[in-house]
Write a protein that holds these residues in place. Structure first.
Motif, PDB file in Angstrom:
ATOM      1  N   ALA A 278      -3.785  -7.743  -2.163  1.00  0.00           N
ATOM      2  CA  ALA A 278      -3.169  -7.875  -3.493  1.00  0.00           C
ATOM      3  C   ALA A 278      -2.445  -6.660  -3.751  1.00  0.00           C
ATOM      4  O   ALA A 278      -1.747  -6.574  -5.061  1.00  0.00           O
ATOM      5  N   PHE A 279      -2.159  -5.549  -2.935  1.00  0.00           N
ATOM      6  CA  PHE A 279      -1.400  -4.331  -3.478  1.00  0.00           C
ATOM      7  C   PHE A 279       0.021  -4.761  -3.623  1.00  0.00           C
ATOM      8  O   PHE A 279       0.596  -5.305  -2.727  1.00  0.00           O
ATOM      9  N   ALA A 280       0.474  -3.976  -4.722  1.00  0.00           N
ATOM     10  CA  ALA A 280       1.981  -4.611  -5.190  1.00  0.00           C
ATOM     11  C   ALA A 280       2.789  -3.153  -5.136  1.00  0.00           C
ATOM     12  O   ALA A 280       2.474  -2.385  -6.249  1.00  0.00           O
ATOM     13  N   GLY A 281       3.361  -2.853  -4.154  1.00  0.00           N
ATOM     14  CA  GLY A 281       3.956  -1.546  -3.926  1.00  0.00           C
ATOM     15  C   GLY A 281       5.079  -1.161  -5.063  1.00  0.00           C
ATOM     16  O   GLY A 281       5.231  -0.152  -5.239  1.00  0.00           O
ATOM     17  N   ALA A 282       5.491  -2.153  -5.780  1.00  0.00           N
ATOM     18  CA  ALA A 282       6.542  -2.103  -6.542  1.00  0.00           C
ATOM     19  C   ALA A 282       6.086  -1.267  -7.864  1.00  0.00           C
ATOM     20  O   ALA A 282       7.132  -0.850  -8.732  1.00  0.00           O
TER      21      ALA A 282
ATOM     22  N   LEU B 281      -4.040  13.389   0.796  1.00  0.00           N
ATOM     23  CA  LEU B 281      -2.810  13.516   0.327  1.00  0.00           C
ATOM     24  C   LEU B 281      -2.571  12.141  -0.504  1.00  0.00           C
ATOM     25  O   LEU B 281      -1.632  11.998  -1.500  1.00  0.00           O
ATOM     26  N   LEU B 282      -3.173  11.223   0.023  1.00  0.00           N
ATOM     27  CA  LEU B 282      -2.892   9.693  -0.512  1.00  0.00           C
ATOM     28  C   LEU B 282      -3.949   9.144  -1.387  1.00  0.00           C
ATOM     29  O   LEU B 282      -3.660   8.029  -1.991  1.00  0.00           O
ATOM     30  N   HIS B 283      -5.156   9.803  -1.361  1.00  0.00           N
ATOM     31  CA  HIS B 283      -6.175   9.202  -2.418  1.00  0.00           C
ATOM     32  C   HIS B 283      -6.076   8.745  -3.602  1.00  0.00           C
ATOM     33  O   HIS B 283      -6.500   7.823  -4.017  1.00  0.00           O
TER      34      HIS B 283
ATOM     35  N   ALA C   5      -4.540   3.576   0.372  1.00  0.00           N
ATOM     36  CA  ALA C   5      -4.971   2.776   1.518  1.00  0.00           C
ATOM     37  C   ALA C   5      -3.992   2.003   2.100  1.00  0.00           C
ATOM     38  O   ALA C   5      -4.046   1.995   3.415  1.00  0.00           O
ATOM     39  N   ALA C   6      -3.132   1.352   1.343  1.00  0.00           N
ATOM     40  CA  ALA C   6      -2.136   0.521   1.850  1.00  0.00           C
ATOM     41  C   ALA C   6      -1.062   1.476   2.629  1.00  0.00           C
ATOM     42  O   ALA C   6      -0.684   1.038   3.538  1.00  0.00           O
ATOM     43  N   ILE C   7      -0.479   2.545   1.809  1.00  0.00           N
ATOM     44  CA  ILE C   7       0.628   3.497   2.456  1.00  0.00           C
ATOM     45  C   ILE C   7       0.036   3.910   3.813  1.00  0.00           C
ATOM     46  O   ILE C   7       0.526   4.030   4.764  1.00  0.00           O
ATOM     47  N   ALA C   8      -1.337   4.057   4.044  1.00  0.00           N
ATOM     48  CA  ALA C   8      -1.848   4.893   5.126  1.00  0.00           C
ATOM     49  C   ALA C   8      -1.910   3.744   6.250  1.00  0.00           C
ATOM     50  O   ALA C   8      -1.182   4.121   7.409  1.00  0.00           O
ATOM     51  N   CYS C   9      -2.093   2.445   6.024  1.00  0.00           N
ATOM     52  CA  CYS C   9      -1.820   1.737   7.126  1.00  0.00           C
ATOM     53  C   CYS C   9      -0.682   1.230   7.404  1.00  0.00           C
ATOM     54  O   CYS C   9      -0.156   1.016   8.679  1.00  0.00           O
ATOM     55  N   GLN C  10       0.383   1.281   6.481  1.00  0.00           N
ATOM     56  CA  GLN C  10       1.865   1.013   6.609  1.00  0.00           C
ATOM     57  C   GLN C  10       2.474   2.053   7.480  1.00  0.00           C
ATOM     58  O   GLN C  10       3.336   1.874   8.376  1.00  0.00           O
ATOM     59  N   ARG C  11       2.059   3.327   7.229  1.00  0.00           N
ATOM     60  CA  ARG C  11       2.816   4.601   7.782  1.00  0.00           C
ATOM     61  C   ARG C  11       2.547   4.824   9.048  1.00  0.00           C
ATOM     62  O   ARG C  11       3.141   5.737  10.030  1.00  0.00           O
TER      63      ARG C  11
END
Length: 755
Positions: free
Chosen positions: A122-126, A47-49, A76-82
């Motif tokens: 380095a991920f910028a979620g914006a 779902l997130l790849h 990858a970042a969202i998986a860790c955050q959620r």
């Protein structure tokens, strides 16, 4: 509207929607993972790849505007955050798989480029459009797999989690490939990949074919055939026992190949295994084994996969859309796979998508490790841990099938040592000690030092003989010396030759032996593990007892000659001393051989391997000499966080000969036609590699680099596939009798060569 894949249509009417792709990959990855007990984690990865494609800059890129954009780190970042609670560590493992679904599994930290830590920081979620939240139903609350954790042994727990990551990765990349294939296949009206039947659907018919094949031999007549029938009956009678680890210890000539196949078919019927995988140490017997299985079960169910062609391109930007379809390798969806130990284990420790794709199809398989004594001792610990994990966590039944068991039972090791396997009571053969006694076929002779000239003098009195030495260099020297001496029927067999030529040479050897024509075969060790040959006598350069026993299995194989006249001579080669590993093994044999009048009994073999394991550990079998790279230390737990070095471990996990690089020799019209097809983008690499795998010669990396620099080898295709298929251009460097002489391309100085 956000898109996953584009076509040539500017109006975007046939482009694939991003949410559609992510949901389809998630559903397919979940179906793959469900069979493994990891469905929820695989679904989250799917779902997130491609979540990073919700970046307007990426949409400009696939529309032909702007540069490529990293689209793997966002998911990858969202998986860790959620994730939260017990699912957090699994979500972190999912992050490795998402971040690596194009470029390969990364390291968490370290000196390697583009570590997971660097990318997450380095991920910028914006940069993501919030639209993804409403289009995707992301749930990372229940990711724990459905198997028991190693709670008391942190190194094993780390290894277990690392393998979980590889399995999720496999579900993800195979689902991503298949959905992308479906999309482009629908647009272009074609299919990229071969469709295989499910084993469970065809198993009744396969068993009928197997039983019909075995019944053609009728009632067994003669001691050897009765013995083979007894081995088969006993192995099949154990097929309803619980899945797990087994051994099948049968001396050469005892029919263990067909017996192991019978056990595998019956066991798969009893427990619903998805496929049968035969892993073999050398490509020299892949053809032989695959041909037997095709004869018994039919060509349409057998995949023969030993190609070492892989995606050598390190640039993830060149692996998207159609490009990933061109680069895709085998997924092992066939009911029966015949492969090599290198393919099997380097895939299980792989970081690249092309190799790791098949892993979820290894789960729930019956795996036969033929000639299991060849498992590399410097990698024994990671190999043993992998076998145990596949059996414990992923529903595999594994049979260590050999004439010379490598004594991996736990009772052969000090208490608590990590290299032992729970093999007590797991022998499928009726009585290995009795089988060894009844199948004794040869008499050993220890000749001491024997120069090439003296050996050729002895060969002059043996019109049919086998000689096995420890290196390609020595085999070639001896072959040329025997030719110069005028001996008739001299034949050379080496890994310098491609598999199709070796198959032709072995067929000629068998015909010579049958007709009584002169046949003096000079070979390397590739001929000794399972190759179906029957010489009257043989010579073997000094080696370990397991190799000597395997070489002896090519002499008087059918038991038609008196044992005392079927001589296998063990000799030292003064001008070609063995490499250090083999030299150490000869010392191990010297320390135990006086204790056993017959060196080929299971007791003698267990004693030999006991000496080997005692030596390599020196002080109680320490891990360092059985995990020499090391591999296991690259997977650590720091509190509730992982510190896994997937990429570094994959680079370090190299089995015998696997440090070599492939060169394709277009030696006949079939190979030349396949090489021409490399320029056709519509044909995926896996299909072409399947055609070309029997025309490959493995070459030292520096030698291949030299061949390329001198214009003797070139990559055959441009574009995305330009780093995959290295093809020999100068046919004069390949001689069918001796193989590829890469040294003849050395027009540079030694100093230049070593740069």
């Amino acid at each position: 509207m956000y898109y996953a894949h584009s076509t040539n249509r500017a109006d975007k009417r046939d482009w694939q929607g991003l949410a559609e792709h992510l949901q389809a990959v998630a559903k397919l990855a979940e179906s793959f993972g469900h069979r493994l007990g990891i469905g929820e984690a695989a679904r989250l990865a799917g779902l997130l790849h491609d979540l990073g494609k919700y970046n307007p800059a990426f949409q400009d890129y696939i529309a032909g505007r702007g540069n490529s954009v990293d689209h793997s780190t966002a998911g990858a970042a969202i998986a860790c955050q959620r994730a939260a609670g017990g699912s957090k560590i699994v979500a972190e493992i999912v992050a490795y798989t998402i971040a690596g679904h194009h470029a390969g599994l990364p390291d968490m930290t370290g000196k390697a480029l583009s570590t997971l830590t660097e990318r997450l920081n380095a991920f910028a979620g914006a940069s993501l459009d919030p639209a993804w939240e409403s289009e995707l139903a992301v749930n990372a609350a229940n990711l724990l797999p459905a198997f028991q954790w190693e709670t008391t042994d942190r190194p094993r727990c780390a290894f277990q989690l690392a393998l979980l990551g590889r399995m999720i990765f496999s579900c993800l990349v195979d689902a991503d490939f298949k959905d992308t294939e479906r999309f482009y296949g629908r647009i272009e009206g074609r299919s990229f990949d071969r469709q295989w039947p499910q084993l469970e659907d065809i198993l009744p018919g396969l068993l009928d074919r197997y039983d019909a094949h075995m019944s053609r031999f009728g009632s067994p007549a003669g001691e050897l055939n009765m013995l083979r029938a007894d081995v088969l009956s006993h192995a099949r009678s154990r097929a309803r026992e619980a899945p797990g680890l087994y051994t099948l210890t049968v001396p050469t000539g005892g029919g263990k190949t067909l017996a192991s196949l019978g056990f595998a078919l019956d066991h798969a019927r009893a427990y619903g295994h998805s496929r049968i995988i035969f892993a073999i140490p050398f490509t020299s017997i892949i053809d032989q084994t695959a041909a037997i299985f095709r004869e018994v079960l039919g060509d349409e169910v057998v995949l023969e996969h030993h190609s070492s062609i892989d995606d050598e391109d390190k640039s993830p930007d060149r692996r998207a859309g159609r490009d990933k379809l061109k680069l895709a390798m085998e997924d092992w969806a066939a009911p029966l796979v015949v492969t090599t130990n290198v393919q099997l284990f380097e895939s299980l420790f792989a970081a690249r998508t092309s190799r790791a794709r098949k892993l979820h199809n290894i789960a729930n398989s019956v795996i036969i490790l033929d000639e299991a004594q060849t498992l590399p001792r410097p990698l024994l610990l990671p190999v043993v841990w992998m076998l145990e994990a596949l059996a414990r966590d992923y529903g595999c039944t594994i049979v260590l099938c050999t004439a010379t068991q490598p004594a991996l039972d736990r009772h052969n090791f000090p208490a608590g040592h990590p290299a032992g396997l729970p093999l007590e009571g797991k022998e499928l053969a009726p009585d290995p000690e009795d089988l060894a006694r009844r199948l004794k076929r040869v008499t050993l002779r220890h000749a001491g030092p024997l120069s090439d000239a003296a050996l050729i003098d002895e060969l002059a009195d043996a019109p049919q003989a086998l000689v096995i030495v420890n290196s390609r260099k020595h085999a070639l020297q001896l072959y040329r010396a025997a030719e110069a001496a005028g001996l008739a029927g001299i034949v050379h067999l080496t890994t310098r030759q491609y598999a199709a030529d070796r198959r032709r040479i072995l067929a000629d050897v068998r015909q010579r032996l049958k007709s009584g024509a002169p046949c003096r075969l000079i070979a390397t060790s590739l001929v000794e593990a399972g190759v179906d040959l029957d010489f009257p006598c043989g010579w073997r350069a000094e080696a370990g007892l397991d190799q000597i026993a395997q070489a002896a299995g090519r002499v008087n194989r059918e038991g038609q000659r008196p044992v005392d006249q079927s001589i296998v001579t063990i000799f030292q080669a003064p001008d070609n001393p063995p490499p250090s590993e083999i030299k150490d093994l000869t010392g191990d044999m010297q320390r135990m051989m006086h204790r056993h009048p017959d060196l080929f009994t299971p007791a003698a073999m267990a004693d030999f391997f006991g000496e080997v394991y005692w030596r390599v550990g020196k002080e109680g079998l320490d891990r360092g000499r059985l995990d020499g790279e090391p591999i296991l230390q690259k997977f650590r737990l720091s509190g509730s966080r992982t510190d896994f070095s997937y990429r570094s471990a994959a680079e370090n996990f190299r089995m015998i000969e696997s440090g070599m690089l492939p060169v394709i020799v277009p030696g006949d019209e079939q190979a030349r036609e396949a090489v021409r097809q490399l320029e056709i983008d519509q044909i995926p690499s896996g299909a072409l590699a399947r055609k070309l795998q029997t025309y490959i010669v493995q070459v030292p990396p520096k030698a291949r680099g030299l061949l390329i620099r001198n214009g003797k080898v070139a990559f055959a295709a441009q574009g995305i596939r330009q780093d995959q298929f290295a093809v020999l251009l100068d046919g004069t460097l390949y001689d069918k009798t001796v193989g590829l002489l890469w040294e003849d391309a050395d027009y540079l100085s030694f100093e230049q060569f070593m740069i």
